[in-house]
Design a protein around this motif. Structure first.
Motif, PDB file in Angstrom:
ATOM      1  N   GLU A  36       0.842  -1.209   0.000  1.00 10.14           N
ATOM      2  CA  GLU A  36       0.000   0.000   0.000  1.00 10.14           C
ATOM      3  C   GLU A  36       0.875   1.257   0.000  1.00 10.14           C
ATOM      4  O   GLU A  36       0.637   2.202   0.758  1.00 10.14           O
ATOM      5  CB  GLU A  36      -0.942   0.003   1.209  1.00 10.14           C
ATOM      6  N   ALA A  37       1.895   1.256  -0.863  1.00  6.39           N
ATOM      7  CA  ALA A  37       2.829   2.392  -0.894  1.00  6.39           C
ATOM      8  C   ALA A  37       2.174   3.652  -1.441  1.00  6.39           C
ATOM      9  O   ALA A  37       2.625   4.761  -1.148  1.00  6.39           O
ATOM     10  CB  ALA A  37       4.055   2.039  -1.727  1.00  6.39           C
ATOM     11  N   VAL A  38       1.138   3.495  -2.269  1.00  7.54           N
ATOM     12  CA  VAL A  38       0.360   4.635  -2.762  1.00  7.54           C
ATOM     13  C   VAL A  38      -1.114   4.328  -2.577  1.00  7.54           C
ATOM     14  O   VAL A  38      -1.518   3.169  -2.422  1.00  7.54           O
ATOM     15  CB  VAL A  38       0.655   4.935  -4.259  1.00  7.54           C
ATOM     16  N   SER A  39      -1.933   5.355  -2.585  1.00 10.31           N
ATOM     17  CA  SER A  39      -3.368   5.185  -2.406  1.00 10.31           C
ATOM     18  C   SER A  39      -4.008   4.650  -3.686  1.00 10.31           C
ATOM     19  O   SER A  39      -3.418   4.700  -4.772  1.00 10.31           O
ATOM     20  CB  SER A  39      -4.015   6.517  -2.038  1.00 10.31           C
ATOM     21  N   GLU A  40      -5.218   4.161  -3.571  1.00 13.61           N
ATOM     22  CA  GLU A  40      -5.965   3.692  -4.740  1.00 13.61           C
ATOM     23  C   GLU A  40      -6.195   4.834  -5.723  1.00 13.61           C
ATOM     24  O   GLU A  40      -6.135   4.636  -6.942  1.00 13.61           O
ATOM     25  CB  GLU A  40      -7.304   3.083  -4.304  1.00 13.61           C
ATOM     26  N   GLU A  41      -6.451   6.035  -5.186  1.00 11.75           N
ATOM     27  CA  GLU A  41      -6.686   7.192  -6.056  1.00 11.75           C
ATOM     28  C   GLU A  41      -5.438   7.546  -6.865  1.00 11.75           C
ATOM     29  O   GLU A  41      -5.516   7.822  -8.067  1.00 11.75           O
ATOM     30  CB  GLU A  41      -7.124   8.398  -5.218  1.00 11.75           C
ATOM     31  N   PHE A  42      -4.289   7.515  -6.200  1.00 11.96           N
ATOM     32  CA  PHE A  42      -3.049   7.841  -6.912  1.00 11.96           C
ATOM     33  C   PHE A  42      -2.695   6.735  -7.904  1.00 11.96           C
ATOM     34  O   PHE A  42      -2.157   6.998  -8.983  1.00 11.96           O
ATOM     35  CB  PHE A  42      -1.912   8.067  -5.920  1.00 11.96           C
ATOM     36  N   GLU A  43      -2.995   5.484  -7.547  1.00 14.66           N
ATOM     37  CA  GLU A  43      -2.762   4.388  -8.485  1.00 14.66           C
ATOM     38  C   GLU A  43      -3.564   4.611  -9.763  1.00 14.66           C
ATOM     39  O   GLU A  43      -3.031   4.468 -10.876  1.00 14.66           O
ATOM     40  CB  GLU A  43      -3.153   3.035  -7.874  1.00 14.66           C
ATOM     41  N   LEU A 112       5.298  11.433  -7.374  1.00 15.92           N
ATOM     42  CA  LEU A 112       5.490  10.077  -6.879  1.00 15.92           C
ATOM     43  C   LEU A 112       6.791   9.972  -6.087  1.00 15.92           C
ATOM     44  O   LEU A 112       6.811   9.432  -4.977  1.00 15.92           O
ATOM     45  CB  LEU A 112       5.500   9.083  -8.048  1.00 15.92           C
ATOM     46  N   VAL A 113       7.871  10.488  -6.635  1.00 10.51           N
ATOM     47  CA  VAL A 113       9.163  10.433  -5.945  1.00 10.51           C
ATOM     48  C   VAL A 113       9.102  11.207  -4.628  1.00 10.51           C
ATOM     49  O   VAL A 113       9.590  10.732  -3.587  1.00 10.51           O
ATOM     50  CB  VAL A 113      10.291  10.976  -6.854  1.00 10.51           C
ATOM     51  N   ASP A 114       8.489  12.396  -4.651  1.00 11.01           N
ATOM     52  CA  ASP A 114       8.333  13.180  -3.412  1.00 11.01           C
ATOM     53  C   ASP A 114       7.618  12.359  -2.345  1.00 11.01           C
ATOM     54  O   ASP A 114       8.032  12.324  -1.180  1.00 11.01           O
ATOM     55  CB  ASP A 114       7.537  14.461  -3.695  1.00 11.01           C
ATOM     56  N   HIS A 115       6.546  11.708  -2.762  1.00 12.63           N
ATOM     57  CA  HIS A 115       5.751  10.922  -1.814  1.00 12.63           C
ATOM     58  C   HIS A 115       6.549   9.756  -1.231  1.00 12.63           C
ATOM     59  O   HIS A 115       6.513   9.508  -0.014  1.00 12.63           O
ATOM     60  CB  HIS A 115       4.496  10.390  -2.508  1.00 12.63           C
ATOM     61  N   LEU A 116       7.293   9.034  -2.073  1.00 10.34           N
ATOM     62  CA  LEU A 116       8.052   7.877  -1.599  1.00 10.34           C
ATOM     63  C   LEU A 116       9.168   8.284  -0.653  1.00 10.34           C
ATOM     64  O   LEU A 116       9.473   7.572   0.308  1.00 10.34           O
ATOM     65  CB  LEU A 116       8.625   7.102  -2.798  1.00 10.34           C
ATOM     66  N   ILE A 117       9.761   9.457  -0.888  1.00 10.05           N
ATOM     67  CA  ILE A 117      10.808   9.955   0.006  1.00 10.05           C
ATOM     68  C   ILE A 117      10.206  10.457   1.311  1.00 10.05           C
ATOM     69  O   ILE A 117      10.703  10.152   2.405  1.00 10.05           O
ATOM     70  CB  ILE A 117      11.628  11.059  -0.696  1.00 10.05           C
ATOM     71  N   GLU A 118       9.116  11.213   1.207  1.00 10.62           N
ATOM     72  CA  GLU A 118       8.464  11.738   2.417  1.00 10.62           C
ATOM     73  C   GLU A 118       7.921  10.624   3.296  1.00 10.62           C
ATOM     74  O   GLU A 118       7.829  10.766   4.520  1.00 10.62           O
ATOM     75  CB  GLU A 118       7.341  12.694   2.022  1.00 10.62           C
ATOM     76  N   SER A 119       7.577   9.482   2.679  1.00 10.36           N
ATOM     77  CA  SER A 119       7.066   8.330   3.441  1.00 10.36           C
ATOM     78  C   SER A 119       8.198   7.452   3.973  1.00 10.36           C
ATOM     79  O   SER A 119       7.941   6.407   4.582  1.00 10.36           O
ATOM     80  CB  SER A 119       6.146   7.478   2.555  1.00 10.36           C
ATOM     81  N   ASN A 120       9.444   7.876   3.731  1.00 13.76           N
ATOM     82  CA  ASN A 120      10.643   7.139   4.178  1.00 13.76           C
ATOM     83  C   ASN A 120      10.777   5.771   3.516  1.00 13.76           C
ATOM     84  O   ASN A 120      11.413   4.865   4.064  1.00 13.76           O
ATOM     85  CB  ASN A 120      10.649   6.978   5.706  1.00 13.76           C
ATOM     86  N   TYR A 121      10.195   5.615   2.341  1.00 13.95           N
ATOM     87  CA  TYR A 121      10.383   4.383   1.576  1.00 13.95           C
ATOM     88  C   TYR A 121      11.713   4.418   0.825  1.00 13.95           C
ATOM     89  O   TYR A 121      12.322   3.373   0.607  1.00 13.95           O
ATOM     90  CB  TYR A 121       9.247   4.191   0.569  1.00 13.95           C
ATOM     91  N   LEU A 122      12.130   5.619   0.418  1.00 15.74           N
ATOM     92  CA  LEU A 122      13.382   5.799  -0.313  1.00 15.74           C
ATOM     93  C   LEU A 122      14.236   6.841   0.389  1.00 15.74           C
ATOM     94  O   LEU A 122      13.702   7.794   0.949  1.00 15.74           O
ATOM     95  CB  LEU A 122      13.109   6.242  -1.760  1.00 15.74           C
ATOM     96  N   PRO A 123      15.575   6.675   0.360  1.00 11.92           N
ATOM     97  CA  PRO A 123      16.445   7.652   1.013  1.00 11.92           C
ATOM     98  C   PRO A 123      16.482   8.977   0.256  1.00 11.92           C
ATOM     99  O   PRO A 123      16.579   8.998  -0.969  1.00 11.92           O
ATOM    100  CB  PRO A 123      17.817   6.973   0.999  1.00 11.92           C
ATOM    101  N   ARG A 124      16.393  10.073   0.984  1.00 16.41           N
ATOM    102  CA  ARG A 124      16.370  11.409   0.372  1.00 16.41           C
ATOM    103  C   ARG A 124      17.664  11.692  -0.393  1.00 16.41           C
ATOM    104  O   ARG A 124      17.640  12.367  -1.432  1.00 16.41           O
ATOM    105  CB  ARG A 124      16.161  12.462   1.468  1.00 16.41           C
TER     106      ARG A 124
END
Length: 293
Positions: A36-43, A112-124
């Motif tokens: 669930e790394a992104v919402s259904e709406e964003f998907e 998408l990249v902003d979201h993944l970094i802000e969610s700490n999924y990817l290193p800034r």
């Protein structure tokens, strides 16, 4: 000023980690799954973007190499559609290609990249600047491989639209065309909206692949390119010396009986009717030796 769309409203799930020892090495060290790394709406927004871009590519409105689609008998199992942004990936050489020939990230990929970094999924500090989007149909696949070492780790893949397993490990056996099974590895289902992050040994040592898909699927693979002054290693540039056009021409018309390796060129296979004619001529004593097709 328009309100910025939210990309995810759910609380991030607990990341899933993996381990598989091959001798003294943990092949899956650094492999992390975020569901669930992104919402259904964003998907839905991402799917719409990808499908619209692929439609434009089919109509010729988006040119190569931004839009690519393999075709022909040799591409069986690899007829997926691909979109590239940020950095060109040379599929023929499996390494980063010339810079500046594909567009920058469109706003939706920056979000998408902003979201993944802000969610700490990817290193800034390792912000992705290169993206390959693959749209798979039934039967499409990607053979076992390790991403080129010049790309920074981790590398991540977001799965959309459908669920297919990824095989990760060091050894695979071929079950049939476009289908593999791990002999030293694991099979990891990739749910819709999941992000698989390949870092550590899982990105540097382990191979990964997707066997023939059972349904439609979209993957968004994000990577950080090597520095602008990066060049391929000399060992990658070294290859067999190619024959000149004149040498190929002479061999084609039968004036060269051996190629540059000292081996005799392979003869064209005879058809069934040609074989029967040859046998009949031998029986009648009209053919005493071998003939070229």
């Amino acid at each position: 000023m328009p309100k910025r769309k939210r990309t995810n409203t759910k609380i991030p799930s607990t990341p899933q980690t993996f381990s598989l020892m091959d001798g003294n090495v943990d092949l899956l060290q650094g492999l992390v799954m975020h569901k669930e790394a992104v919402s259904e709406e964003f998907e839905e927004e991402l799917i719409s973007f990808v499908q619209t871009q692929c439609e434009k590519g089919r109509r010729g409105e988006i040119k190569k190499p931004t839009y690519l689609r393999a075709a022909g008998a040799r591409s069986q199992g690899n007829q997926r559609e691909s979109l590239m942004y940020g950095g060109f990936f040379d599929f023929n050489r499996a390494r980063p290609g010339k810079r500046g020939i594909v567009p920058r990230f469109p706003p939706i990929l920056e979000r998408l990249v902003d979201h993944l970094i802000e969610s700490n999924y990817l290193p800034r500090e390792i912000r992705p600047d290169s993206c390959i989007i693959n749209q798979y149909d039934i039967g499409d696949c990607i053979p076992p491989h390790v991403d080129h070492p010049s790309y920074f780790r981790p590398i991540s893949t977001l799965s959309l639209l459908g669920e297919e397993p990824m095989l990760v490990g060091s050894k695979f056996r071929t079950v049939r065309s476009c289908t593999w099974a791990p002999t030293c590895g694991v099979t990891i289902p990739l749910p819709r909206r999941s992000l698989l992050v390949l870092g550590g040994n899982s990105g540097d040592i382990a191979k990964h692949c997707i066997s023939a898909c059972k349904g439609k699927r979209i993957s968004i693979t994000l990577r950080k390119q090597p520095p602008p002054d990066w060049k391929p290693d000399e060992s990658e540039l070294a290859g067999k010396e190619r024959k000149s056009a004149e040498q190929w021409k002479r061999q084609a018309v039968g004036k060269v009986t051996h190629d540059e390796t000292g081996e005799r060129p392979k003869k064209k296979a005879l058809s069934g009717s040609a074989k029967r004619r040859k046998k009949m001529m031998k029986q009648r004593g009209l053919l005493s030796g071998d003939v070229s097709a």
